[in-house]
Motif scaffolding. Sequence first.
Motif, PDB file in Angstrom:
ATOM      1  N   ARG B  24      36.424  42.777  34.614  1.00  0.00           N
ATOM      2  CA  ARG B  24      36.148  44.196  34.076  1.00  0.00           C
ATOM      3  C   ARG B  24      36.172  45.149  35.275  1.00  0.00           C
ATOM      4  N   TYR B  25      36.022  44.818  36.644  1.00  0.00           N
ATOM      5  CA  TYR B  25      36.198  45.791  37.625  1.00  0.00           C
ATOM      6  C   TYR B  25      37.770  45.786  37.869  1.00  0.00           C
ATOM      7  N   VAL B  26      38.125  44.246  38.252  1.00  0.00           N
ATOM      8  CA  VAL B  26      39.504  44.145  38.667  1.00  0.00           C
ATOM      9  C   VAL B  26      40.626  44.514  37.684  1.00  0.00           C
ATOM     10  N   GLY B  27      40.470  44.247  36.661  1.00  0.00           N
ATOM     11  CA  GLY B  27      41.382  44.008  35.600  1.00  0.00           C
ATOM     12  C   GLY B  27      41.182  45.118  34.228  1.00  0.00           C
ATOM     13  N   LYS B  28      40.063  45.820  34.570  1.00  0.00           N
ATOM     14  CA  LYS B  28      39.854  47.121  33.610  1.00  0.00           C
ATOM     15  C   LYS B  28      39.375  46.416  31.984  1.00  0.00           C
ATOM     16  N   LEU B  29      39.109  45.136  31.912  1.00  0.00           N
ATOM     17  CA  LEU B  29      39.156  44.777  30.533  1.00  0.00           C
ATOM     18  C   LEU B  29      37.995  43.761  30.376  1.00  0.00           C
ATOM     19  N   PHE B  30      37.624  43.696  29.099  1.00  0.00           N
ATOM     20  CA  PHE B  30      36.498  42.945  28.754  1.00  0.00           C
ATOM     21  C   PHE B  30      37.084  41.849  27.539  1.00  0.00           C
ATOM     22  N   SER B  31      36.940  40.475  27.812  1.00  0.00           N
ATOM     23  CA  SER B  31      37.214  39.614  26.734  1.00  0.00           C
ATOM     24  C   SER B  31      36.020  38.877  26.460  1.00  0.00           C
ATOM     25  N   LYS B  32      35.783  38.783  25.086  1.00  0.00           N
ATOM     26  CA  LYS B  32      34.808  37.938  24.742  1.00  0.00           C
ATOM     27  C   LYS B  32      34.880  36.582  25.026  1.00  0.00           C
ATOM     28  N   HIS B  33      36.115  36.419  24.991  1.00  0.00           N
ATOM     29  CA  HIS B  33      36.449  34.894  25.032  1.00  0.00           C
ATOM     30  C   HIS B  33      36.915  34.506  26.586  1.00  0.00           C
ATOM     31  N   VAL B  34      36.246  34.870  27.535  1.00  0.00           N
ATOM     32  CA  VAL B  34      36.642  34.568  28.931  1.00  0.00           C
ATOM     33  C   VAL B  34      36.278  33.219  28.729  1.00  0.00           C
ATOM     34  N   SER B  35      37.264  32.392  29.528  1.00  0.00           N
ATOM     35  CA  SER B  35      37.212  31.040  29.812  1.00  0.00           C
ATOM     36  C   SER B  35      36.293  30.593  30.658  1.00  0.00           C
ATOM     37  N   PRO B  36      35.462  29.681  30.760  1.00  0.00           N
ATOM     38  CA  PRO B  36      34.474  29.094  31.972  1.00  0.00           C
ATOM     39  C   PRO B  36      35.254  28.865  33.064  1.00  0.00           C
ATOM     40  N   THR B  37      34.802  29.575  34.275  1.00  0.00           N
ATOM     41  CA  THR B  37      35.481  29.295  35.412  1.00  0.00           C
ATOM     42  C   THR B  37      35.590  27.753  35.894  1.00  0.00           C
ATOM     43  N   ILE B  38      36.727  27.362  36.316  1.00  0.00           N
ATOM     44  CA  ILE B  38      36.916  26.031  36.795  1.00  0.00           C
ATOM     45  C   ILE B  38      36.768  26.045  38.371  1.00  0.00           C
ATOM     46  N   GLY B  39      35.961  25.647  39.206  1.00  0.00           N
ATOM     47  CA  GLY B  39      36.069  25.595  40.410  1.00  0.00           C
ATOM     48  C   GLY B  39      35.697  26.905  40.988  1.00  0.00           C
ATOM     49  N   ALA B  40      36.682  27.514  41.375  1.00  0.00           N
ATOM     50  CA  ALA B  40      36.555  29.118  41.744  1.00  0.00           C
ATOM     51  C   ALA B  40      37.755  29.742  41.663  1.00  0.00           C
ATOM     52  N   SER B  41      37.807  31.104  41.239  1.00  0.00           N
ATOM     53  CA  SER B  41      39.108  32.055  41.240  1.00  0.00           C
ATOM     54  C   SER B  41      38.834  32.828  42.314  1.00  0.00           C
ATOM     55  N   PHE B  42      40.245  33.216  42.575  1.00  0.00           N
ATOM     56  CA  PHE B  42      40.382  34.050  43.812  1.00  0.00           C
ATOM     57  C   PHE B  42      41.222  35.405  43.220  1.00  0.00           C
ATOM     58  N   PHE B  43      40.320  36.674  43.572  1.00  0.00           N
ATOM     59  CA  PHE B  43      40.907  37.923  43.149  1.00  0.00           C
ATOM     60  C   PHE B  43      40.986  38.789  44.503  1.00  0.00           C
ATOM     61  N   THR B  44      41.903  39.584  44.470  1.00  0.00           N
ATOM     62  CA  THR B  44      42.109  40.582  45.618  1.00  0.00           C
ATOM     63  C   THR B  44      41.963  42.007  44.855  1.00  0.00           C
ATOM     64  N   PHE B  45      41.317  43.111  45.488  1.00  0.00           N
ATOM     65  CA  PHE B  45      41.400  44.470  44.855  1.00  0.00           C
ATOM     66  C   PHE B  45      41.516  45.215  46.227  1.00  0.00           C
ATOM     67  N   LYS B  46      42.219  46.342  46.080  1.00  0.00           N
ATOM     68  CA  LYS B  46      42.282  47.457  46.848  1.00  0.00           C
ATOM     69  C   LYS B  46      41.763  48.748  46.335  1.00  0.00           C
ATOM     70  N   MET B  47      40.837  49.429  47.104  1.00  0.00           N
ATOM     71  CA  MET B  47      40.413  50.651  46.922  1.00  0.00           C
ATOM     72  C   MET B  47      40.364  51.414  47.906  1.00  0.00           C
ATOM     73  N   THR B  48      40.040  52.874  47.917  1.00  0.00           N
ATOM     74  CA  THR B  48      39.920  53.844  48.883  1.00  0.00           C
ATOM     75  C   THR B  48      38.586  54.543  48.800  1.00  0.00           C
TER      76      THR B  48
END
Lengths: 569, 220
Positions: B24-48
Amino acid sequence: MAALTEPTLPVQPLPPNDLEEVTPDDLVEEGAPGASEDHMLIAAESYEDINVAIDEQYHRGKDEKDKTKNEIEQSARELSIDDRSTTPSDEGRETPKEEVSSAEGKDRSNSMLGNRDRPQHVEEECYSPEWRQRQKHVFILSEAGKPIYTRHGNEDKLVTTMGVMQALVSFVQDNDDNIRFMIAGSHKFVFLNRPPVILVCVSHSVCFFCFHRFMIAGSHKFVFLNRPPVILVCVSHSAESTQQLLLHLTYVYNQIISVLTFSQLSKIFEKKSNYDLRRLLTGTEKFLDNLINLMDRDAMFLLSAVRCLPLASSVRDIIGQSIAQCKAKDLVFAILVGRDNQLVTVVRMKEHSLHPADLHLVFNLVDASTSFQSAESWTPICLPKFNSNGYLHAHLSYLDEECSACLLLLSADRDVFFELSEARQKIVTRLNKYNCLQAIRESLAKGSYKVAQIGIPDLRHFMYKSKSTAQYTSSELEAPYTEEGERHRLFGMYQYLHHRVHNSARPLKILFHVGSKETMLGWITSGFELYATFGPLVTKPAAINAINKLLRWIKKEEDRLFILNSYTY
Amino acid sequence: MKSIEAKIVVLGAQGVGKTSVVIRYVGKLFSKHVSPTIGASFFTFKMTVDDYRVKLQLWDTAGQERFRSMAPMYYRKANAALLVYDITCRESFENIQSWVDELKKNVEGTIIMCVIGNKTDLVSRREVTREKAEQYADSINALYYETSALTNDGIQEAFLQVSLSLIKLSQTDKSSGLTVYDGSASLLNADGIIEDGIGDMNNHRRRRDSEDSNNASCCS
Ligand SMILES: Nc1nc2c(ncn2[C@@H]2O[C@H](COP(=O)(O)OP(=O)(O)O)[C@@H](O)[C@H]2O)c(=O)[nH]1
Ligand SMILES: [Mg+2]
C-alpha cells in the motif's frame, strides 16, 4: 529446397512390419533428436525412486509371471495392437499377487484393480472439473497419526480418518507377511508391504470414513507411502496406476522436504513424536495443492523431464553467457524459467547437475505464488535430490514488468542477498541490451508450436523426451483437445500409454493403441520416449511413417526445442 | 539537503497484513489476494522528508514459524522495526511482544520501533484495545499507529513518523549506523513528503494470478 525431397535421415526409418529389428541402439548411434552430452540436468528415468518396490510385484507368482512375459513378448512382436476388446484380466495379470490374495475370486478382483488402469475407463468417465478434483484425495499424517495435510476439506475434521489410516499402516507394518487382507465392514483391504512402501487396495465402493462426498460407483484405490516420520496416503478414483500415484506421493513428500529439509523433519519427530507439523508448514498448503493440481495436467512429472521454452539457440547462448558472467559467491545454480513452467536455461557450478525432480519443485514454487511478482525475494529452499539435509538460499525475481521470466539465483551462503541482487541487475541490463527478454516474451506469446507446422496429416499431438538431457517437447493441444475435459482425457490416455510401456517385467518398446476416439503410439528406445496421438482411423504403417517424419522434424528443430549446451560458473 | 539511507524490517505474525501495508505504501495499491510472503521480500522506497532525502530499504518478512531462525538476518542491521499485528487477533499482538523481546536481546545498536495495529476497517471485531496497545508501545519506547491497508488509513503517517525518528536518530546518535550524506535539494509537498519514485523493483505489476486467495487471518 531440394533438401526437403531428399531428407537426410537422422534416424533409421522403421520397417513397417517388423519392429523388433529396429534396436534402440541403432537409433542412438544415429543420434536421437535432442540428445546431448551436456550435464545440465541429470538424465532421470520415470519412477526411478519407486522401481524396486514395483518391479518385484511383477515377479510374484511363477505362473503369472511366465504368462505375463509371454504376452508381452508377443505384443512387442505384433506391435502390440491393444484394441478395446482386450479382456479385463489383461490388466489383472499385472498385479498377480493382489489378485491371488483376493479371496472373493476373480470377478471381484478385476473390478477392484483391473478397471483402474483401463483406457475404456478413462474414455468413459464424465469429466466435470469438480468431480475430477475429487477423483484424487491426498492426505499426509505423521506416524503418530496426527494430521499434516489434506487435499480436500480440513485436516481437523479428518482426525478420525487419519487415526484409522495410521492404525491400518501399523497393522501392515507389524506383519511379516508381505500380503495381508482384512475386512472392515463392507470393505476389503489388501495390503502389500514393500518397505518403505506399503500398498493398499480397497476393494469395495461403499462410503469409507469421510470420503463419501466424492465417492461414486466403482472402487477406490488407496496408496500409502511410508516415509518416516510421515505417512502419505492417496485415495484415488482416477485411472492412474499405482506407480503413478506413488510418484505423486513421492513428489508431495519431496515438497515437504523442500520446505523443512529431511534432517529438520526427522529431528522434530525424534524430539516429539506427536508434534503437530502443521505449525511449521503454515503457508505450504498452497504449494502442495498447486503441485497436486499440476501433476494432474503437466506431463513433466510423469516423464521425469522438463520442457524448454523454444528459443533460437543463439539467443539462448547469449542468455546463458550473460548469466554465467555475473558470478556471485557460492552461487550454485541460476535458473531462468518462463511462464507455464518452461525452462529458459540453467547455469550451474561445473561440478553440480540439477535433477529434474528438483527443478519441478522450483517450477512449482514459482508457479504457485504471486509473491515474487511484487519484489525481490530471498528464501531458503531445500532441493531434495541435490541435498535433502540442507538449504540453498534463493534470490527470486522477475526480470520484466510482464513477469514473463523468473530468475532464481541459488547460493549456499545465506548472507549474499545483496550480492545476488547486484548480479541480477547486471543480468537484466545485459539481457535487455541483447534483446533477450524481448525474445523470451515473443516465444511465450507465440506458444509452443502447432502440430500442423510439422505437416503430418492425422498426427494430432505428441510428446517427445530426449532421455540423455531429461528434456521433452510437445506440440500445442489443439482441437479436439481444447476443452478442459478432453484435455484431461487425453492426459489420462498418455498416462495409460506411459504405464503400459514402462510397466512390466520386460518393458514394451512399442505400443500401438487403437481407441475409439484416437489411436496412440508409444515408443521407448534408449535415447528417447515418444508418445503420439493420431486420429482413430490411422493405420499402423501410416502411423509409423508419420513417426519417422516426426523424428526428422524434431531433429531439424532440436537446437530450438532443447538446451543442448549449457553454461557453467 | 542531506540524504539518509535506512534499513527497516517488518515483523509480525503471518496474515496480519505486513505485505499489504508495505505494498500500500510503496506501490499505492491494495490487493485482497496478496500472496503469502515466502521467506522475505525486499523493497526500496525513496522520499523527501523535511530537509532530507530518505531512501528506505524494507525487508518484509514472512512471519511463519519456520522462517523464524532466518529473522536475525533481516533485523540485525536494521535501523527501524515495524511491528505489525492485527487488531482483530489478540494472539498476533502477543506475537509482537515476543518479537520485541528478541530484538532487545539481539540488536546491539539503537533500533526505532513502531508498533502498528492493522485492519482498523474491521473495528467491529477488535480484540486488542487501542489503550492497551498504546500503553505497551509506551512501555517499550515505541511509536504506535493504527492502520488499514484496505482503506489506506494511517500508513503514510506511520512511515512519515518513522522517517522523522530516523532523521533525529542520525542527528543525535552518530553510531546509529545510518548512512547520511549531502545530496541535492528537492521540493516538498503539503505533507512534507515527496515520493520521488519507487525502487528497483516496480510494484505496479499486473498480477498474473488474480484468484490467489489464501490465509485470510492469522487467527483462522
Ligand atoms: N480487512 C483488511 N484486510 C487486510 C488488511 N491488510 C491485509 N489484509 C488481508 O489480510 C490477509 C493477509 O495479508 P498479508 O499482507 O499477506 O499479511 P502478511 O502475512 O502479514 O504479509 C490478506 O488477505 C489481506 O488482503 C486490512 O487493512 N484490512
Ligand atoms: Mg507477507
